[in-house]
Design a protein around this motif. Structure first.
Motif, mmCIF file in Angstrom:
data_model
loop_
_atom_site.group_PDB
_atom_site.id
_atom_site.type_symbol
_atom_site.label_atom_id
_atom_site.label_comp_id
_atom_site.label_asym_id
_atom_site.label_seq_id
_atom_site.Cartn_x
_atom_site.Cartn_y
_atom_site.Cartn_z
ATOM 1 N N CYS A 41 0.824 -1.224 0.000
ATOM 2 C CA CYS A 41 0.000 0.000 0.000
ATOM 3 C C CYS A 41 0.851 1.265 0.000
ATOM 4 N N ASN A 42 1.900 1.274 -0.795
ATOM 5 C CA ASN A 42 2.786 2.440 -0.847
ATOM 6 C C ASN A 42 2.134 3.658 -1.494
ATOM 7 N N GLY A 43 0.964 3.469 -2.126
ATOM 8 C CA GLY A 43 0.313 4.594 -2.792
ATOM 9 C C GLY A 43 -0.416 5.545 -1.865
ATOM 10 N N PHE A 44 -0.650 5.133 -0.623
ATOM 11 C CA PHE A 44 -1.354 6.020 0.305
ATOM 12 C C PHE A 44 -0.619 7.350 0.468
ATOM 13 N N GLY A 45 -1.352 8.449 0.325
ATOM 14 C CA GLY A 45 -0.783 9.777 0.551
ATOM 15 C C GLY A 45 0.065 10.319 -0.575
ATOM 16 N N GLN A 46 0.215 9.562 -1.670
ATOM 17 C CA GLN A 46 1.053 10.001 -2.780
ATOM 18 C C GLN A 46 0.290 10.932 -3.715
ATOM 19 N N VAL A 75 4.621 8.280 12.765
ATOM 20 C CA VAL A 75 3.598 7.855 11.817
ATOM 21 C C VAL A 75 3.832 8.643 10.540
ATOM 22 N N TRP A 76 4.167 7.950 9.461
ATOM 23 C CA TRP A 76 4.518 8.629 8.220
ATOM 24 C C TRP A 76 3.286 9.041 7.442
ATOM 25 N N ASP A 77 3.393 10.156 6.721
ATOM 26 C CA ASP A 77 2.248 10.692 5.999
ATOM 27 C C ASP A 77 2.115 10.129 4.594
ATOM 28 N N LYS A 78 3.104 9.336 4.155
ATOM 29 C CA LYS A 78 3.052 8.745 2.815
ATOM 30 C C LYS A 78 3.396 7.262 2.909
ATOM 31 N N GLY A 79 2.691 6.482 2.092
ATOM 32 C CA GLY A 79 2.862 5.043 2.163
ATOM 33 C C GLY A 79 1.993 4.450 3.259
ATOM 34 N N CYS A 80 2.113 3.153 3.476
ATOM 35 C CA CYS A 80 1.337 2.462 4.497
ATOM 36 C C CYS A 80 1.622 3.050 5.873
ATOM 37 N N ASP A 81 0.555 3.328 6.649
ATOM 38 C CA ASP A 81 0.755 3.933 7.967
ATOM 39 C C ASP A 81 1.279 2.937 8.985
ATOM 40 N N SER A 82 1.324 1.662 8.633
ATOM 41 C CA SER A 82 1.909 0.664 9.534
ATOM 42 C C SER A 82 2.981 -0.153 8.805
ATOM 43 N N SER A 83 3.805 0.526 8.037
ATOM 44 C CA SER A 83 4.869 -0.152 7.274
ATOM 45 C C SER A 83 5.836 -0.893 8.182
ATOM 46 N N TYR A 84 5.937 -0.459 9.439
ATOM 47 C CA TYR A 84 6.825 -1.135 10.384
ATOM 48 C C TYR A 84 6.341 -2.540 10.712
ATOM 49 N N THR A 85 5.092 -2.864 10.347
ATOM 50 C CA THR A 85 4.567 -4.193 10.653
ATOM 51 C C THR A 85 4.848 -5.198 9.545
ATOM 52 N N TRP A 86 5.495 -4.772 8.466
ATOM 53 C CA TRP A 86 5.814 -5.743 7.415
ATOM 54 C C TRP A 86 7.194 -5.543 6.791
ATOM 55 N N SER A 87 7.747 -4.327 6.861
ATOM 56 C CA SER A 87 9.060 -4.082 6.262
ATOM 57 C C SER A 87 10.155 -4.760 7.085
ATOM 58 N N LYS A 88 10.993 -5.536 6.422
ATOM 59 C CA LYS A 88 12.020 -6.317 7.120
ATOM 60 C C LYS A 88 13.015 -5.433 7.870
ATOM 61 N N LYS A 89 13.151 -4.169 7.469
ATOM 62 C CA LYS A 89 14.114 -3.298 8.144
ATOM 63 C C LYS A 89 13.722 -3.040 9.603
ATOM 64 N N PHE A 90 12.440 -3.293 9.934
ATOM 65 C CA PHE A 90 11.971 -3.072 11.301
ATOM 66 C C PHE A 90 11.852 -4.369 12.106
ATOM 67 N N MET A 264 -13.997 5.857 5.183
ATOM 68 C CA MET A 264 -13.087 6.588 6.064
ATOM 69 C C MET A 264 -12.176 7.485 5.225
ATOM 70 N N PRO A 265 -11.952 8.730 5.627
ATOM 71 C CA PRO A 265 -11.091 9.619 4.845
ATOM 72 C C PRO A 265 -9.649 9.158 4.842
ATOM 73 N N VAL A 266 -8.987 9.286 3.704
ATOM 74 C CA VAL A 266 -7.584 8.915 3.591
ATOM 75 C C VAL A 266 -6.736 9.825 4.471
ATOM 76 N N GLY A 267 -5.663 9.275 5.034
ATOM 77 C CA GLY A 267 -4.773 10.065 5.885
ATOM 78 C C GLY A 267 -4.418 9.319 7.144
ATOM 79 N N ALA A 268 -3.132 9.058 7.327
ATOM 80 C CA ALA A 268 -2.687 8.307 8.504
ATOM 81 C C ALA A 268 -2.600 9.190 9.741
#
Length: 306
Positions: A41-46, A75-90, A264-268
């Protein structure tokens, strides 16, 4: 089904807050957030969610050595708002425990001065607190397996929630073991409501191709297991997004998925939600859809673990 008692499962958070979105909004809730997801879901907020070449993804540049806990991440404003739950860097920030250990940590988070034993049935109010399983994607096979172990331990302790929500993207097939666990004769789950909160990811909003993200035949499997649930869509005010959403809703209806629809309105973060919330809400209720907001964000700000 026999769960290996020594098997450990990765999770990013266990916390106690309220449900902030949809049907159970405002209800005190114990949460577990599992690690890993099949979508990004990297398109969120783009600027253009459908063009990956233009994406700005702050989580990719984030220096993880600057934090020691998930709760300290922004909490990042672009991309998935919970990227830390799947990105291996975390992954090094994640916890790893057995299902029994997870169940006890969940109960520990519920403990308060008025509820020192961490009971789902609150000893003062007499109201049952909710249990929500989220991610990442909680219905990946490891999440289904861990959940069975967690609930089995809750039952052994005599401390059961009255209802359980799975916050899912609606793409994961249920295992036979999971379906059997919800059989009417199962002593563990026979008095527990199973609620599916299905949030399909739209191409025009999240940048996920429909062939990967929209699985009405899979959600029909959920619907056959429980008639309690909701379809929850994140959209902005662009007509293209609403057209896609309503096309997807039609696909679900063709598969007899008749869960109520929440918009629900878009926006993390609170800032982005405030910018679009009113317009999205008006478009939703004028069309007859329920309106959802991230109430926890309005109450507690842009903080993980709320």
């Amino acid at each position: 089904m026999t769960i290996a008692t020594d098997k450990k499962y990765y999770f990013s958070e266990i916390f106690h807050s309220i449900q902030g979105e949809g049907h159970y909004t405002g209800v005190p809730t114990a949460w577990i957030r599992f690690f890993l997801c099949n979508l990004q879901c990297n398109g969120f907020g783009q600027i253009d969610p459908t063009n990956p070449d233009t994406y700005d993804l702050p989580f990719e540049q984030f220096d993880t050595s600057t934090v020691k806990r998930v709760e300290d991440l922004p909490v990042w404003d672009k991309g998935c708002d919970s990227s830390y739950t799947w990105s291996k860097k975390f992954k090094h920030l994640m916890g790893q425990k057995t299902a029994v250990e997870l169940s006890h940590q969940i109960i520990d988070t519920i403990r308060t001065d008025s509820n020192p034993d961490g009971l789902f049935l609150h000893p003062v109010t007499g109201q049952r607190q909710h249990f929500c399983v989220t991610g990442g994607e909680p219905l990946m096979k490891h999440g289904q397996e861990a959940f069975i172990g967690i609930m089995t331990e809750f039952k052994r302790l005599g401390n059961m929630p009255a209802s359980v929500t799975f916050e899912t993207n609606g793409t994961q097939v249920l295992t036979q073991e999971f379906k059997d666990f919800w059989h009417v004769d199962n002593e563990v789950t026979k008095d527990v409501e199973l609620f599916f909160s299905v949030s399909p990811k739209l191409w025009s909003v999240a940048g996920e191709q429909a062939k990967k993200a929209i699985k009405p035949e899979t959600v029909a499997q959920y619907r056959s297991l429980s008639d309690k649930g909701q379809l929850k869509f994140v959209v902005g005010s662009e007509q293209e997004q609403w057209d896609e959403m309503e096309s997807v809703i039609s696909q679900f209806k063709e598969h007899d998925v008749d869960y109520p629809v929440w918009v629900m309105p878009v926006g993390a973060r609170e800032e982005e939600q405030t910018a679009t919330a009113g317009a999205v809400a008006k478009m939703a209720f004028e069309r007859g859809y329920n309106v959802a907001a991230r109430v926890h964000v309005y109450l507690f700000g842009n903080a993980i673990g709320t």
